[in-house]
Scaffold this active site. Structure first.
Site, PDB file in Angstrom:
ATOM      1  N   ASP A 283     -22.543  47.656  25.448  1.00 25.76           N
ATOM      2  CA  ASP A 283     -23.714  46.798  26.097  1.00 25.76           C
ATOM      3  C   ASP A 283     -25.032  47.707  26.041  1.00 25.76           C
ATOM      4  OD1 ASP A 283     -24.711  44.597  27.123  1.00 25.76           O
ATOM      5  OD2 ASP A 283     -24.755  45.817  28.897  1.00 25.76           O
TER       6      ASP A 283
ATOM      7  N   ARG B 278     -31.700  45.265  22.043  1.00 24.86           N
ATOM      8  CA  ARG B 278     -32.449  44.104  22.150  1.00 24.86           C
ATOM      9  C   ARG B 278     -33.680  43.923  22.498  1.00 24.86           C
ATOM     10  NH1 ARG B 278     -28.345  41.435  25.517  1.00 24.86           N
ATOM     11  NH2 ARG B 278     -29.723  39.521  25.380  1.00 24.86           N
TER      12      ARG B 278
ATOM     13  N   HIS C 270     -24.355  38.630  39.468  1.00 29.15           N
ATOM     14  CA  HIS C 270     -25.138  39.188  38.459  1.00 29.15           C
ATOM     15  C   HIS C 270     -26.225  38.022  38.255  1.00 29.15           C
ATOM     16  CE1 HIS C 270     -25.930  41.843  35.056  1.00 29.15           C
ATOM     17  NE2 HIS C 270     -26.555  40.722  34.622  1.00 29.15           N
TER      18      HIS C 270
ATOM     19  N   LYS D 281     -19.914  43.542  30.942  1.00 28.20           N
ATOM     20  CA  LYS D 281     -20.224  44.631  32.213  1.00 28.20           C
ATOM     21  C   LYS D 281     -19.497  44.016  33.385  1.00 28.20           C
ATOM     22  CE  LYS D 281     -24.676  44.071  31.801  1.00 28.20           C
ATOM     23  NZ  LYS D 281     -26.062  44.102  31.521  1.00 28.20           N
TER      24      LYS D 281
ATOM     25  N   SER E 231     -23.411  40.166  26.938  1.00 28.37           N
ATOM     26  CA  SER E 231     -24.033  41.293  27.718  1.00 28.37           C
ATOM     27  C   SER E 231     -23.541  41.306  29.081  1.00 28.37           C
ATOM     28  CB  SER E 231     -25.354  41.346  27.362  1.00 28.37           C
ATOM     29  OG  SER E 231     -25.973  42.375  28.517  1.00 28.37           O
TER      30      SER E 231
HETATM   31  N1  URA Z   1     -28.934  40.760  32.093  1.00 25.80           N
HETATM   32  C1  URA Z   1     -28.034  41.320  31.204  1.00 25.80           C
HETATM   33  O1  URA Z   1     -27.195  42.141  31.689  1.00 25.80           O
HETATM   34  N2  URA Z   1     -28.203  41.172  29.985  1.00 25.80           N
HETATM   35  C2  URA Z   1     -28.912  40.304  29.257  1.00 25.80           C
HETATM   36  O2  URA Z   1     -28.687  40.074  28.087  1.00 25.80           O
HETATM   37  C3  URA Z   1     -29.913  39.558  30.029  1.00 25.80           C
HETATM   38  C4  URA Z   1     -29.834  39.697  31.307  1.00 25.80           C
END
Ligand code: URA
Length: 439
Positions: A161, A168, A82, A187, A183
């Site tokens: 999320d 956000r 990620h 995930k 966040s």
């Molecule tokens: N990527 C994400 O999944 N969440 C965030 O808050 C920022 C970048």
């Protein structure tokens, strides 16, 4: 418990209990807590911060807010990656096929564009017919069959999320360490991978502008992952200019294909290989990072990685011919050029302005309801440190509206600084954080 009291408590800088955090997350997810109260809460967190314990509780509450993926039916060590988000970051499109071609199971859940940064799902939807919606059973079958599947965040996976992320995005509460860490990790934890490699960006186009802040964010995420029993590694990488040359959904897909053809831009190729190498080591298919990089280079040279991308695109309903013939991807027809206004060196880039140019063209989301135009974007022809002559091309912009193109040109002109003295090259990889770096 009342949401009003919890907003007040956080506003005054007090620590929330696990029970209170679960109340907020569950209440917002099921619609009992309205957007306006959640927005106020997020802003209170933004200014008052969260302790490590609060951040872990927030992460777990979000991870448990819906179904969690059980990947035990997939053979082998499952790896995932990620990125904290950047401009022109298309590494997932490159890494997935490379690893899958080496037999590593990549079961990936990705997001859409957020603020000035792009998202993998939007990019992949540039392939005609491509879909990231599929039932869990099919997702698992595809990973077992071809070692690579990618789904969007469905309503059932970390739904908290999904809702909070969208809020956000429109309430200026994106760039906060606990909110970003929870966040991303919610995930990743819900998506079930055994090994998680994080690409934490730092620089003018990143949520974390300094290396120290990025290291702090990385340590929070590595702590959360370790506590959740997942091997977690974070690479801190430079985001002081776009990664590679192309920014914008279909244009980024084209550039990812160039890397898989062995003709990619140097820093984009290097970062993709580094992230993939740590994932390969985590999967136990390579002994060390050097070995892993060699294996990845081989899979590019042999064409197996590109073939794997085509197989993956086809399995998810997309047109695989666009992989072998990327000129078939739709790019906006109107063009504008930005040329150097002076002789000198490209000395600085306000990368957020480059992201804003893509946003102005329609390539990102201004609000959570915005439609994205996958065909727009820009190609930056020069990299920081390059010598440049007055009149030489810095960027080409692609759009569908003259007004939007005019606005985007201004962003690019603001973004770059030309100076008459050379600058030092900034390292691409700033640090690697593992659980051994946690104090
Ligand atoms: N990527 C994400 O999944 N969440 C965030 O808050 C920022 C970048």
């Amino acid at each position: 418990m009342r949401m009003y009291d919890l907003i007040e408590k956080k506003k005054c800088g007090h620590e929330l209990s696990k029970e209170e955090i679960y109340y907020i997350v569950n209440g917002f997810t099921n619609g009992d807590i309205p957007d306006y109260q959640m927005s106020a809460f997020l802003m209170a967190v933004y200014f008052q911060n969260m302790t490590m314990e609060e951040t872990v509780n927030l992460t777990m509450a979000m991870a448990e807010s819906g179904d969690t993926l059980d990947l035990s039916a997939i053979e082998g060590i499952k790896v995932d990656k990620h990125s904290t988000g950047g401009v022109g970051d298309k590494t997932s499109l490159i890494i997935g096929p490379m690893l899958a071609a080496l037999g590593v199971p990549v079961a990936k859940m990705s997001g859409r564009g957020l603020g000035h940064t792009g998202g993998t799902i939007d990019k992949l939807e540039s392939f005609t017919g491509f879909s990231t919606v599929m039932p869990e059973k099919e997702f698992i079958k595809q990973v077992n069959d071809i070692h690579f599947a990618l789904v969007g965040q469905t309503a059932n996976l970390a739904p908290a999320d999904k809702k909070i992320y969208a809020l956000r995005d429109v309430t200026a509460t994106v760039n906060h360490k606990s909110l970003i860490a929870s966040s991303i990790m919610s995930k990743k934890i819900a998506a079930g991978a055994d090994v998680i490699v994080l690409d934490v960006k730092t620089g003018t186009g990143a949520f974390m502008e300094t290396v120290d802040e990025a290291i702090e964010l990385a340590k929070i995420m590595v702590s959360i992952g370790t506590m959740a029993g997942r091997e977690t590694i974070a690479i801190i990488s430079d985001m002081n200019e776009p990664l590679g040359h192309n920014v914008g959904n279909a244009l980024e897909v084209k550039e990812a294909i160039e890397v898989l053809n062995g003709k990619g831009e140097e820093r984009l190729t290097k970062l993709s290989l580094t992230l993939a190498a740590y994932m390969l080591v985590g999967s136990k298919k390579a002994e060390n990072v050097e070995n892993a990089e060699q294996m990845l280079n081989d899979v590019i040279k042999s064409g197996k990685a590109l073939d794997k991308l085509a197989e993956f695109v086809s399995c998810q309903g997309g047109d695989e011919q666009q992989v072998f013939n990327p000129d078939k991807l739709t790019i906006a027809s109107k063009e504008r050029k930005v040329s150097a206004w002076d002789d000198g060196y490209l000395a600085a880039c306000d990368n957020k302005e480059v992201g804003k140019a893509s946003l102005a063209l329609g390539g990102g989301r201004e609000t959570k309801e915005s439609e994205v135009d996958l065909s727009v974007g820009l190609i930056v022809h020069k990299k920081l440190g390059d010598k440049i002559k007055k009149g030489e091309l810095i960027a080409t912009l692609y759009g569908n509206s003259d007004d939007k193109l005019d606005e985007a040109v201004k962003c690019i002109e603001h973004a770059y600084t030309i100076k008459n003295t050379p600058i030092k090259e900034t390292p691409l990889i700033k640090a690697v954080i593992t659980k051994d770096d946690l104090s």
